[in-house]
Design a protein around this motif. Structure first.
Motif, PDB file in Angstrom:
ATOM      1  N   ALA A  32      34.856  32.609  12.519  1.00 29.99           N
ATOM      2  CA  ALA A  32      36.272  32.957  12.357  1.00 29.99           C
ATOM      3  C   ALA A  32      36.885  33.352  13.696  1.00 29.99           C
ATOM      4  N   VAL A  33      36.171  34.128  14.479  1.00 30.96           N
ATOM      5  CA  VAL A  33      36.677  34.565  15.781  1.00 30.96           C
ATOM      6  C   VAL A  33      36.785  33.382  16.740  1.00 30.96           C
ATOM      7  N   THR A  34      35.838  32.469  16.688  1.00 33.86           N
ATOM      8  CA  THR A  34      35.900  31.285  17.556  1.00 33.86           C
ATOM      9  C   THR A  34      37.145  30.458  17.257  1.00 33.86           C
TER      10      THR A  34
ATOM     11  N   ARG B 144      33.747  47.040  23.908  1.00 36.38           N
ATOM     12  CA  ARG B 144      34.993  47.090  23.136  1.00 36.38           C
ATOM     13  C   ARG B 144      36.216  46.705  23.972  1.00 36.38           C
ATOM     14  N   THR B 145      36.114  46.770  25.274  1.00 33.63           N
ATOM     15  CA  THR B 145      37.235  46.381  26.123  1.00 33.63           C
ATOM     16  C   THR B 145      37.473  44.875  26.075  1.00 33.63           C
ATOM     17  N   TRP B 146      36.472  44.110  25.624  1.00 34.68           N
ATOM     18  CA  TRP B 146      36.600  42.659  25.531  1.00 34.68           C
ATOM     19  C   TRP B 146      37.110  42.199  24.169  1.00 34.68           C
ATOM     20  N   VAL B 147      37.390  43.129  23.265  1.00 31.35           N
ATOM     21  CA  VAL B 147      37.919  42.761  21.952  1.00 31.35           C
ATOM     22  C   VAL B 147      39.400  42.435  22.078  1.00 31.35           C
ATOM     23  N   ASP B 148      39.806  41.341  21.450  1.00 30.30           N
ATOM     24  CA  ASP B 148      41.198  40.910  21.456  1.00 30.30           C
ATOM     25  C   ASP B 148      41.788  41.220  20.082  1.00 30.30           C
ATOM     26  N   GLU B 149      42.780  42.091  20.054  1.00 30.38           N
ATOM     27  CA  GLU B 149      43.394  42.521  18.791  1.00 30.38           C
ATOM     28  C   GLU B 149      43.981  41.357  18.005  1.00 30.38           C
ATOM     29  N   VAL B 150      44.677  40.464  18.674  1.00 31.17           N
ATOM     30  CA  VAL B 150      45.291  39.332  17.983  1.00 31.17           C
ATOM     31  C   VAL B 150      44.213  38.416  17.414  1.00 31.17           C
ATOM     32  N   VAL B 151      43.193  38.142  18.186  1.00 33.69           N
ATOM     33  CA  VAL B 151      42.100  37.290  17.715  1.00 33.69           C
ATOM     34  C   VAL B 151      41.394  37.944  16.527  1.00 33.69           C
ATOM     35  N   ALA B 152      41.172  39.248  16.583  1.00 34.32           N
ATOM     36  CA  ALA B 152      40.546  39.954  15.457  1.00 34.32           C
ATOM     37  C   ALA B 152      41.426  39.865  14.215  1.00 34.32           C
ATOM     38  N   SER B 153      42.726  40.015  14.389  1.00 35.02           N
ATOM     39  CA  SER B 153      43.661  39.929  13.268  1.00 35.02           C
ATOM     40  C   SER B 153      43.664  38.520  12.670  1.00 35.02           C
ATOM     41  N   TRP B 154      43.725  37.511  13.532  1.00 34.78           N
ATOM     42  CA  TRP B 154      43.714  36.135  13.042  1.00 34.78           C
ATOM     43  C   TRP B 154      42.395  35.832  12.344  1.00 34.78           C
ATOM     44  N   ALA B 155      41.283  36.277  12.910  1.00 31.57           N
ATOM     45  CA  ALA B 155      39.974  36.037  12.293  1.00 31.57           C
ATOM     46  C   ALA B 155      39.896  36.705  10.923  1.00 31.57           C
ATOM     47  N   ALA B 156      40.422  37.915  10.818  1.00 30.82           N
ATOM     48  CA  ALA B 156      40.439  38.616   9.531  1.00 30.82           C
ATOM     49  C   ALA B 156      41.241  37.823   8.507  1.00 30.82           C
ATOM     50  N   ALA B 157      42.368  37.271   8.927  1.00 28.97           N
ATOM     51  CA  ALA B 157      43.181  36.453   8.021  1.00 28.97           C
ATOM     52  C   ALA B 157      42.418  35.204   7.585  1.00 28.97           C
ATOM     53  N   LEU B 158      41.697  34.588   8.502  1.00 30.16           N
ATOM     54  CA  LEU B 158      40.926  33.381   8.175  1.00 30.16           C
ATOM     55  C   LEU B 158      39.766  33.695   7.233  1.00 30.16           C
TER      56      LEU B 158
ATOM     57  N   ASP C 190      35.646  30.879  30.330  1.00 27.97           N
ATOM     58  CA  ASP C 190      34.753  30.957  29.188  1.00 27.97           C
ATOM     59  C   ASP C 190      35.191  32.094  28.273  1.00 27.97           C
ATOM     60  N   LEU C 191      35.467  31.788  27.022  1.00 30.56           N
ATOM     61  CA  LEU C 191      35.905  32.801  26.062  1.00 30.56           C
ATOM     62  C   LEU C 191      34.742  33.496  25.356  1.00 30.56           C
ATOM     63  N   SER C 192      33.508  33.171  25.712  1.00 32.21           N
ATOM     64  CA  SER C 192      32.374  33.734  24.961  1.00 32.21           C
ATOM     65  C   SER C 192      32.285  35.262  24.999  1.00 32.21           C
ATOM     66  N   PRO C 193      32.620  35.957  26.096  1.00 31.42           N
ATOM     67  CA  PRO C 193      32.593  37.423  26.029  1.00 31.42           C
ATOM     68  C   PRO C 193      33.614  37.978  25.037  1.00 31.42           C
ATOM     69  N   LEU C 194      34.798  37.391  25.013  1.00 31.15           N
ATOM     70  CA  LEU C 194      35.837  37.806  24.077  1.00 31.15           C
ATOM     71  C   LEU C 194      35.405  37.512  22.633  1.00 31.15           C
ATOM     72  N   ILE C 195      34.850  36.332  22.407  1.00 33.47           N
ATOM     73  CA  ILE C 195      34.398  35.947  21.066  1.00 33.47           C
ATOM     74  C   ILE C 195      33.270  36.856  20.606  1.00 33.47           C
ATOM     75  N   ALA C 196      32.298  37.098  21.460  1.00 38.91           N
ATOM     76  CA  ALA C 196      31.161  37.947  21.086  1.00 38.91           C
ATOM     77  C   ALA C 196      31.603  39.373  20.780  1.00 38.91           C
ATOM     78  N   ALA C 197      32.456  39.930  21.621  1.00 39.79           N
ATOM     79  CA  ALA C 197      32.903  41.311  21.420  1.00 39.79           C
ATOM     80  C   ALA C 197      33.762  41.443  20.164  1.00 39.79           C
ATOM     81  N   THR C 198      34.653  40.491  19.943  1.00 44.41           N
ATOM     82  CA  THR C 198      35.530  40.566  18.783  1.00 44.41           C
ATOM     83  C   THR C 198      34.736  40.370  17.487  1.00 44.41           C
ATOM     84  N   ALA C 199      33.787  39.448  17.492  1.00 45.91           N
ATOM     85  CA  ALA C 199      32.923  39.267  16.315  1.00 45.91           C
ATOM     86  C   ALA C 199      32.090  40.522  16.073  1.00 45.91           C
TER      87      ALA C 199
END
Length: 174
Positions: free
Chosen positions: A39-41, A88-102, A4-13
């Motif tokens: 965007a993060v999803t 903050r440990t559940w934030v994914d840098e690449v996902v945050a970067s891609w979401a920012a681009a989107l 389940d990616l929901s912890p990563l999605i929630a933290a990154t959002a």
């Protein structure tokens, strides 16, 4: 194995909305959060397109916010009690970067949502309306979150990888 990616999605959002807060009251906050989460999803589903990919990132951990915080000038996690920054440990840098681009390029966001068609994740463009076709209220609420100049340092971190992922001649497997 947890897939389940929901912890990563929630933290990154959450990181995106903390770094680029909404403009206004409770409604603006909800609209900004919805746009960040959409965007993060999309970004997370592109980055981790299979159940195996999702399982691996949840087992290994996504990496955290250290570099993102440094780039944006956020305060260090060490300045707070562990329970205040552990998410903050559940934030994914690449996902945050891609979401920012989107968030800063609706054409790219459309390509990204279309790119999900071949993945194991299921959702249609209607689920991502606030990302794909934001109205005036969405844009006003997320003025900082959608500002191309403000998000450029984060969006630029891994934009090339996103463009490579969206290349129609390439597989979506990570």
């Amino acid at each position: 194995m947890l897939t389940d990616l929901s912890p990563l999605i929630a933290a990154t959002a959450r990181w995106l909305t903390v770094a680029y807060p909404p403009s206004g009251g409770a409604l603006a906050s909800a609209l900004c959060e919805a746009q960040a989460r959409q965007a993060v999803t999309v970004a997370a589903w592109l980055r981790y397109p299979t159940e195996i990919d999702a399982g691996l990132v949840t087992m290994a951990g996504p990496g955290g916010t250290a570099r993102l915080d440094w780039i944006t000038g956020a305060e260090a996690a060490g300045d707070h009690a562990a329970e205040e920054w552990a998410w903050r440990t559940w934030v994914d840098e690449v996902v945050a970067s891609w979401a920012a681009a989107l968030l800063t390029d609706t054409e790219l966001a459309g390509l990204a949502v279309a790119g999900l068609a071949d993945s194991e994740h299921t959702a249609g463009p209607a689920e991502f309306r606030r990302l794909l076709t934001p109205d005036d209220a969405d844009r006003s609420a997320a003025a900082l979150l959608r500002h191309p100049d403000l998000l450029a340092p984060v969006a630029g971190l891994h934009r090339d990888q996103l463009l490579t992922r969206l290349d129609p001649g390439r597989s979506l497997a990570a």
